[in-house]
Design an enzyme around this catalytic site. Structure first.
Site, PDB file in Angstrom:
ATOM      1  N   SER A 114      14.695  -1.933 -26.813  1.00 53.07           N
ATOM      2  CA  SER A 114      13.403  -1.615 -27.411  1.00 53.07           C
ATOM      3  C   SER A 114      13.624  -1.036 -28.819  1.00 53.07           C
ATOM      4  O   SER A 114      14.226  -1.704 -29.661  1.00 53.07           O
ATOM      5  CB  SER A 114      12.630  -0.667 -26.486  1.00 53.07           C
ATOM      6  OG  SER A 114      11.282  -0.563 -26.850  1.00 53.07           O
ATOM      7  N   ASP A 182       6.748  -9.866 -22.051  1.00 47.82           N
ATOM      8  CA  ASP A 182       6.992  -8.536 -22.633  1.00 47.82           C
ATOM      9  C   ASP A 182       6.312  -8.454 -24.004  1.00 47.82           C
ATOM     10  O   ASP A 182       6.722  -9.133 -24.944  1.00 47.82           O
ATOM     11  CB  ASP A 182       8.506  -8.306 -22.765  1.00 47.82           C
ATOM     12  CG  ASP A 182       8.857  -6.945 -23.360  1.00 47.82           C
ATOM     13  OD1 ASP A 182       7.967  -6.246 -23.867  1.00 47.82           O
ATOM     14  OD2 ASP A 182      10.053  -6.600 -23.335  1.00 47.82           O
ATOM     15  N   HIS A 195       8.500  -5.050 -19.797  1.00 51.06           N
ATOM     16  CA  HIS A 195       9.348  -4.306 -20.733  1.00 51.06           C
ATOM     17  C   HIS A 195      10.206  -3.259 -20.030  1.00 51.06           C
ATOM     18  O   HIS A 195      11.160  -2.748 -20.617  1.00 51.06           O
ATOM     19  CB  HIS A 195       8.479  -3.635 -21.805  1.00 51.06           C
ATOM     20  CG  HIS A 195       9.256  -3.098 -22.963  1.00 51.06           C
ATOM     21  ND1 HIS A 195      10.001  -3.905 -23.805  1.00 51.06           N
ATOM     22  CD2 HIS A 195       9.431  -1.826 -23.413  1.00 51.06           C
ATOM     23  CE1 HIS A 195      10.594  -3.142 -24.725  1.00 51.06           C
ATOM     24  NE2 HIS A 195      10.265  -1.891 -24.510  1.00 51.06           N
TER      25      HIS A 195
END
Length: 213
Positions: A114, A182, A195
């Site tokens: 991320s 995602d 995610h």
């Protein structure tokens, strides 16, 4: 809105995980064969990262035999400030440079999830500016050290949602996981929970890295 929900979900994971997690200790051993440098996601708890870093490091320990491994958790806020990813970018490059100078035979595996993927992207010269929780590049791993980066393992990489990917010298050493739906890494993605599921890719990532070292 979906991106904010993703970040809020990570915040909730953080609150729950900090109370229950017993993670492997991250350390930059003096001169291990391979140093695993991990940048956690926004609000992600854990030593190297509950969702990605910790399970990936555990998988690497099983897959890479006959070599010593150390680990380093990139020191940065992993928050929502405009400078968060840039701070991680600077710390990652500083750490790799220091280790490379102290340990001439040490190699590196870079792990980013991320926002942490933004940190790694920037550090290998791929700008995350314009991506969610991204930033301009503030430092890059020097060309002389670059060949010692054995593998780059990315998960939920925000630059993919704006049409970028790792290209150039690191491309063949990079595996970049983006779960279907995602919204952080897939433009138009609608599955917020996608995610949070990258622990399932830890084994595949470790197998890829083991093939590069």
């Amino acid at each position: 809105m979906r991106i904010r929900l993703c970040l809020a979900a990570l915040s909730l994971v953080g609150g729950a995980g900090l109370a229950t997690l017993t993670a492997p200790t991250a350390s930059a051993a003096a001169c291990s064969d391979i140093d695993v440098v991990a940048a956690r996601g926004t609000f992600e708890p854990g030593t190297l990262g509950l969702i990605v870093g910790d399970p990936v490091f555990s998988a690497l320990q099983k897959k890479i035999t006959g070599k010593s491994l150390s680990s380093y958790a990139v020191n940065y806020p992993a928050g929502l400030s405009l400078t968060s990813a840039a701070q991680g970018n600077a710390d990652l490059v500083n750490h790799v440079n220091a280790q490379a100078a102290a340990c001439p035979n040490q190699r590196f595996i870079l792990v980013g999830y991320s926002q942490g993927a933004n940190v790694v992207d920037n550090s290998i010269g791929i700008s995350s500016d314009g991506a969610v929780v991204g930033s301009p590049i503030v430092a890059t791993i020097p060309a002389a050290v670059g060949p010692r980066v054995a593998a780059v393992l990315l998960f939920g990489n925000p630059i993919r949602a704006i049409g970028r990917s790792v290209t150039g010298t690191y491309q063949s050493r990079t595996i970049d996981f983006c779960a279907n739906g995602d919204p952080i890494c897939q433009n138009g993605g609608t599955d917020v929970l996608a995610h949070l599921g990258y622990t399932a890719n830890a084994d595949a990532a470790a197998t890829f890295a083991a093939g590069k070292v």
